[in-house]
Each structure stands twice: as C-alpha cells, then as structure tokens.
Design a protein around this motif. Structure first.
Motif, PDB file in Angstrom:
ATOM      1  N   UNK A 156      -5.772  -6.643  -9.189  1.00  0.00           N
ATOM      2  CA  UNK A 156      -5.103  -7.360  -8.107  1.00  0.00           C
ATOM      3  C   UNK A 156      -5.905  -7.141  -6.828  1.00  0.00           C
ATOM      4  N   UNK A 157      -6.347  -8.242  -6.219  1.00  0.00           N
ATOM      5  CA  UNK A 157      -7.174  -8.187  -5.020  1.00  0.00           C
ATOM      6  C   UNK A 157      -6.372  -8.607  -3.800  1.00  0.00           C
ATOM      7  N   UNK A 158      -6.563  -7.909  -2.693  1.00  0.00           N
ATOM      8  CA  UNK A 158      -6.001  -8.308  -1.412  1.00  0.00           C
ATOM      9  C   UNK A 158      -7.057  -9.063  -0.633  1.00  0.00           C
ATOM     10  N   UNK A 198      -5.092  -3.422  -6.121  1.00  0.00           N
ATOM     11  CA  UNK A 198      -6.144  -2.467  -6.499  1.00  0.00           C
ATOM     12  C   UNK A 198      -7.199  -2.327  -5.411  1.00  0.00           C
ATOM     13  N   UNK A 199      -7.597  -3.444  -4.817  1.00  0.00           N
ATOM     14  CA  UNK A 199      -8.636  -3.398  -3.785  1.00  0.00           C
ATOM     15  C   UNK A 199      -8.289  -4.400  -2.701  1.00  0.00           C
ATOM     16  N   UNK A 200      -8.156  -3.900  -1.474  1.00  0.00           N
ATOM     17  CA  UNK A 200      -7.791  -4.727  -0.334  1.00  0.00           C
ATOM     18  C   UNK A 200      -8.993  -4.908   0.591  1.00  0.00           C
ATOM     19  N   UNK A 201      -9.341  -6.159   0.869  1.00  0.00           N
ATOM     20  CA  UNK A 201     -10.379  -6.479   1.843  1.00  0.00           C
ATOM     21  C   UNK A 201      -9.723  -6.662   3.210  1.00  0.00           C
ATOM     22  N   UNK A 202     -10.313  -6.052   4.237  1.00  0.00           N
ATOM     23  CA  UNK A 202      -9.785  -6.151   5.593  1.00  0.00           C
ATOM     24  C   UNK A 202     -10.894  -6.465   6.582  1.00  0.00           C
ATOM     25  N   UNK A 222      -2.326  -0.153  -1.054  1.00  0.00           N
ATOM     26  CA  UNK A 222      -3.493  -0.560  -1.847  1.00  0.00           C
ATOM     27  C   UNK A 222      -4.267   0.680  -2.283  1.00  0.00           C
ATOM     28  N   UNK A 223      -4.823   0.635  -3.484  1.00  0.00           N
ATOM     29  CA  UNK A 223      -5.507   1.820  -4.008  1.00  0.00           C
ATOM     30  C   UNK A 223      -6.873   2.046  -3.360  1.00  0.00           C
ATOM     31  N   UNK A 243      -5.247   7.869   7.209  1.00  0.00           N
ATOM     32  CA  UNK A 243      -4.331   8.570   6.298  1.00  0.00           C
ATOM     33  C   UNK A 243      -4.440   8.058   4.863  1.00  0.00           C
ATOM     34  N   UNK A 244      -5.335   7.094   4.625  1.00  0.00           N
ATOM     35  CA  UNK A 244      -5.483   6.550   3.274  1.00  0.00           C
ATOM     36  C   UNK A 244      -6.540   7.357   2.521  1.00  0.00           C
ATOM     37  N   UNK A 245      -6.334   7.641   1.234  1.00  0.00           N
ATOM     38  CA  UNK A 245      -7.290   8.490   0.502  1.00  0.00           C
ATOM     39  C   UNK A 245      -8.578   7.793   0.092  1.00  0.00           C
TER      40      UNK A 245
END
Length: 261
Positions: free
Chosen positions: A31-33, A127-131, A191-192, A226-228
C-alpha cells in the motif's frame, strides 16, 4: 531519520524509485501513500519508465492520496484525484479502483474523512508514504498549528499555502480553494516508512526545522522526528541550512549497499 543529500531532483527520484521498486518486489500488494505537488514528479516519472520497461509492476498494489481540495468539481484539472491520475496512476498498471482519495465533493465531509480512515485501515495501512514539505513546514495539508495527534479532517489553508499553490491555478489566488481534506499527522505517522522529498532554496528553512529543530506544531513536519523509519531526500539547495550537512553526506557515503533506505 536518515538524511540523504544529492545533486538534483533526478537523483532523488532514482533513490526513491529504488525503494518503491524493492518494496513491490518483496510485497507486490504493498500500500503506497501518494503525494501530489512538484516534489514527487521525478519519482513518478522514473517509476513510469520502469513500469513501461517491465521492471516494476503495480498490478497488485493499492494507493491512497494524501489530501484533496474541498469544493472543486470532479472534472477540475487541479482536483488532486485528477492530478495524481495524470502524473502517475494512469501511467502505470494499477488495477481499477486501486487508488483511493478523500472525497472533497462529499455532502458530509466529516463522514467522508472517517470513511477514508476506515479504508486505509481496511487495506492494512500504508507501507510507504511519499511526502513533500511546504515552505512553512506543512506536510499534506497539515498547516502550522495542526494537532500532532490529528487524523483525516477538513482544514483551512493558510494564505501562504494558497499563494504557493496559485501557480497551478493560473496565478489566480482567488481560484485556489480555501479548504481541503487531509490526512492528519497521526495518520501519516502510521505509515511504516516515510520518504520526504525537498528541492530548492525555498524549502531550506522548513528542512532545517524538520531535521534539526524542535518538535513543534508550528512546524508540523517535525513530528516525523518521532517516526522510526523516515528518509529525507534533499538536493544541495534544500540542504543549505543544515548544520550537520557534512555528517549526513559522510554517513550516506559510508552506508552499506545492502542496507537500502
């Protein structure tokens, strides 16, 4: 947070496309953002080339758009659903209905936001978010002052954001909507893996706060500290205010090839 500084947007696009291609190879139904705007263009261009060449496939993948203007008619070229279709979705092999977005035309906007959150959860999360990042530090349309615990909701756009986006509306500020639906900061944090892209001197101040500043609602992107698993991809101009830029370059040069991003 990993900070990678390279020469230009094309190199950024290649690195991000490598990460997405690797994800789809090991998890074809990922799942892609998907973000709109100018920052991800090089990524989408590279992924479209790879799809045409048979090097990557989106047939089993899902996608979720970060945000959407409120009130633009369905056929408007700047409606983000239409923008992402033209920039990416229609250029690769996503299945029918595989990409979803918040409904800025809904009669009941709070219900549309809740339904969108439910759809992301039902898909198993991103799973992977593009920003990208705004000049004032916003991510998606989470403007300064946004709650760090926010979920998908309606937001009023700042004048700065509307001014920045006026170029997509013929430089007519009055044509830019004043409201949007956007994933919240807490939604994005679910998002992971997050890949944030920034190019140009005009992004340098926001990038400085994102990477080296204090976590603050005044610079919403700082919540990513704060995201890992966050990867920040920058060109030289966007990295110009970073105090530790030499260290970031050294770290990336020394990184094992097998590690990826």
């Amino acid at each position: 947070m990993e900070v990678i500084v390279v020469s230009d947007a094309t190199e950024i696009g290649g690195i991000a496309a490598d990460a997405i291609s690797a994800l789809l190879e090991r998890k074809p139904d990922a799942v892609l953002g998907l973000a709109t705007g100018s920052s991800p263009v090089a990524v989408y261009d590279e992924l479209a080339r790879r799809c045409d060449a048979g090097r990557v496939s989106f047939r089993q993948a899902r996608g979720f758009i970060l945000d959407e203007y409120v009130g633009l008619p369905a056929e408007h070229p700047q409606r983000y659903r239409n923008v992402i279709d033209a920039a990416f979705v229609n250029r690769v092999d996503f299945g029918p209905g595989a990409v979803d977005g918040p409904d800025g035309t809904a009669a009941d906007l709070p219900a549309a936001c809740a339904a969108y959150e439910d759809a992301i959860r039902a898909a198993g999360g991103v799973n992977l978010q593009i920003l990208g990042i705004g000049t004032d530090g916003h991510i998606a349309f989470n403007e300064p002052g946004s709650s760090l615990a926010s979920r998908t909701r309606i937001k009023t756009l700042t004048r700065q954001t509307r001014t920045d986006n006026a170029r997509f509306f013929g430089d007519d500020l009055d044509a830019v909507p004043t409201h949007c639906l956007t994933q919240g900061l807490a939604t994005i944090l679910d998002a992971r893996h997050v890949i944030l892209l920034a190019t140009g001197r005009h992004k340098a101040e926001a990038v400085h706060h994102l990477v080296e500043g204090a976590v603050s609602a005044m610079w919403p992107a700082t919540i990513l500290q704060h995201h890992p698993h966050v990867t920040v991809l920058l060109d030289d101009a966007a990295a110009r205010r970073l105090q530790l830029v030499d260290y970031y370059r050294e770290t990336y040069r020394a990184k094992p090839d097998w590690q990826g991003i």
